[in-house]
Design an enzyme around this catalytic site. Structure first.
Site, mmCIF file in Angstrom:
data_model
loop_
_atom_site.group_PDB
_atom_site.id
_atom_site.type_symbol
_atom_site.label_atom_id
_atom_site.label_comp_id
_atom_site.label_asym_id
_atom_site.label_seq_id
_atom_site.Cartn_x
_atom_site.Cartn_y
_atom_site.Cartn_z
ATOM 1 N N HIS A 56 0.855 -1.185 0.000
ATOM 2 C CA HIS A 56 0.000 0.000 0.000
ATOM 3 C C HIS A 56 0.897 1.242 0.000
ATOM 4 O O HIS A 56 2.096 1.150 0.256
ATOM 5 C CB HIS A 56 -0.893 0.000 1.231
ATOM 6 C CG HIS A 56 -1.898 -1.110 1.240
ATOM 7 N ND1 HIS A 56 -2.933 -1.150 2.145
ATOM 8 C CD2 HIS A 56 -2.036 -2.216 0.465
ATOM 9 C CE1 HIS A 56 -3.666 -2.229 1.931
ATOM 10 N NE2 HIS A 56 -3.137 -2.894 0.913
ATOM 11 N N GLU A 58 1.271 3.715 2.070
ATOM 12 C CA GLU A 58 1.967 3.983 3.327
ATOM 13 C C GLU A 58 3.155 3.040 3.505
ATOM 14 O O GLU A 58 4.245 3.462 3.896
ATOM 15 C CB GLU A 58 1.014 3.824 4.525
ATOM 16 C CG GLU A 58 -0.138 4.794 4.543
ATOM 17 C CD GLU A 58 -1.405 4.256 3.892
ATOM 18 O OE1 GLU A 58 -2.497 4.710 4.280
ATOM 19 O OE2 GLU A 58 -1.315 3.374 3.005
ATOM 20 N N CYS A 86 -5.539 1.719 6.345
ATOM 21 C CA CYS A 86 -6.195 0.459 6.696
ATOM 22 C C CYS A 86 -5.521 -0.088 7.963
ATOM 23 O O CYS A 86 -4.484 0.424 8.390
ATOM 24 C CB CYS A 86 -6.071 -0.534 5.540
ATOM 25 S SG CYS A 86 -4.404 -1.179 5.307
ATOM 26 N N CYS A 89 -1.786 -0.836 7.434
ATOM 27 C CA CYS A 89 -0.949 0.357 7.302
ATOM 28 C C CYS A 89 -0.824 1.100 8.625
ATOM 29 O O CYS A 89 0.248 1.608 8.957
ATOM 30 C CB CYS A 89 -1.486 1.261 6.204
ATOM 31 S SG CYS A 89 -1.269 0.542 4.566
#
Length: 158
Positions: A56, A58, A86, A89
């Protein structure tokens, strides 16, 4: 916790997100990590391009920041990200010791464009015990623009 939000850094996160969706790397998630007012790394979602469900925006930015700074400890850093982190993350941010999270779009915005973040938050618990002010929503309308661009694209939902 001191509020040091700088819209310029969110604009850079949005630029990262746009680059990622243009290249079809993944969803509209860009992140920038800042230390002492300077960008130390940026990244975007690479789930599709890397065949890596954990890459992701991040996580990509955290990996780069740790390499650039030569440490796994990002104390003193802040992260700017286009979407609410999420659970994975958020845990990565906590493991990296990042001091502050600024995000644009909410989990419900992510759900509207096909992402499952809310499902995982519901499964794992929606109310993590975080310090006051650790995570803040900022410039949602600005970040929604890149989400709208993504929604109109021919894309792979994952």
């Amino acid at each position: 916790m001191c509020d040091t939000y700088n819209k310029q850094f969110m604009e850079l996160a949005i630029k990262e997100a746009r680059e990622g969706i243009k290249d079809r790397d993944g969803g509209p998630f860009g992140s920038v990590i800042v230390k002492d007012g300077e960008v130390v790394a940026s990244g975007h979602n690479h789930v599709l391009s890397h065949n890596d469900s954990t890459c992701h925006g991040e996580v990509d930015a955290i990996r780069k920041a740790e390499q650039n700074l030569g440490t796994y400890d990002l104390s003193g850093c802040e992260i700017y990200t286009t979407g609410e982190p999420c659970p994975m993350c958020l845990a990565a941010v906590l493991w990296a010791n990042i001091d502050k999270v600024y995000y644009g779009c909410r989990a419900e915005d992510e759900a509207k464009i096909g992402f499952r973040d809310m499902k995982f938050s519901e499964m794992l618990g929606e109310n993590p015990n975080l310090p006051d002010g650790f995570i803040q929503e900022r410039d949602r309308e600005l970040c929604l623009e890149v989400f709208d661009e993504y929604e109109k694209m021919d894309k792979t939902i994952y």
